[in-house]
Design a protein around this motif. Sequence first.
Motif: not given
Length: 529
Positions: A277-288
């Motif tokens: 999972e990743y989070s871009l600039d503090g957004q909710p985590y999403a599946v990579y």
Amino acid sequence: MVGLTLPALWLWSAEAAAKPQAAQAQPGQAAAQVLTWTANDSMTAYKSTPATATAGPATIVFENSAATGNTTGMTHTLTFDTSTAGYNHDVSLNIIASPFDAGGGRHEVQVNLTPGKYRFFCAIPGHQMVGELVVTDGGGTDTTAPQVSAAVSGDRDANGAYIGSATVTVSASDTESGVDKVEYSLDNGAFAAYSAPVSVNQAGSHTVRYRATDKAGNTSPVGSVAFTVVPPQQRDTTPPQVSAQVTGDKDANGAYVGSATVTITATDTESGVDKVEYSLDGQPYAVYARPLVVGQPGPHNVSYRASDKAGNTSAVSTATFTVAAPDQKDTTPPQVSAQVTGDKDANGNYIGSATVTVSASDTESGVDKVEYSLDNGAFAAYSAPVSVNQAGSHTVRYRATDKAGNTSPVGSVAFTVVAPDQKDTTPPQVSAQLTGNQDWAWNYVGSATLTISATDADSGVDKVEYSLDGQPYAVYTKPLAVDQPGAHNVSYRASDKAGNTSAVGTAKFMVVKAAPDCPKPGKGHGCKD
């Protein structure tokens, strides 16, 4: 559950439902026992049905035609029940018949019946036709034991041992009186009734013995399977290893020009990686799922983590970078092209329809829109391949515009669409030639060879069939050699790929034995029988 190898016959499919056709019988000679069902205009009862039968091979005839009283063209089925308790389920039969199908509503199939009761019915919604067929032992003596086998399944380690547990599935079949019972023994214990797959989860070496008995009392030889069960591995408590790499073109200050791509990699040597999972600039985590491309100018933080299949999650790591806007203005229009596809005739014309696919690319600001025009009409937005099915000559013009407002020169493709050919309604041409040594009376001495030839100039030959002396038609694959003395008739026919069948042709000839005192039989050698 006992796995039994039982006869199965399905005579109707989704494809057949669209166009009724004659049922195809199972291979083999017709059985001496013939059981006939007929249907007419009634939706509540078959016109006639058999009540009893004898166990063993049988020919089932189902006729729903004008000859049996069907004056409306109504379709009926003859379906054997394979689920209701109290009935035999070893014959899977579903015949659909209509006075207008290829068989004229009459169909034959071969089955093998076992003692007991069969329930049959019409499967057409709203029809209430149902009945029973009682099958008794024909008096023959079954002396053949059932066929029985076993298979072991489960997760295995590198040494072939089963991890945690192993499941043994026993299958038995008997084509005469039928299987009565199946039994098994675990690790030399007493035999017990087998009713479902046997699960063995005790670590160690094991042997399962098995046997089957039919309804005539014949018991198979004891079979066995040996296997080893090992304990499952220890629980995984270690989280995955995870890392990230940022790539792209950099300026003198280390900023990524235009965009930056973040690639995240995770490994787990025990239970395996479940998700990243990743989070871009503090957004909710999403599946990579694929490398992350960041094109927004400015500073960015990508946080990332990984979880394994045991539920362990790694500590969060962060990749920090800056994206800078590109300096140069885009003044280059997109690249655009078109391709025409479809079936073509010998003159290069498209048969029935042609499909025009337009492709555009822009390596700077990117493609904004693609447009096309058919036969000098107004330009319209292109969103999917354009299908042209109007017969005649056509021209498709096309252009593309990028996000900086640059529009490409107009391109064009020209092509012709012609109407498809008419349906093939002509059957194949078929002929036969006899060869071999002949005596003075034109008889074939020793043997005769029949070679069948077929041609079809439209859809092409699909199959050639022949019948020797009134036997059922068989597929012709090579010249037919006949060496049985006596008079013979060979009927032959051919079908093309459009379903047209030729008229039946016949070759008649006589085969005689060579005379003992005639070393070189044949016309012209002076020998007579």
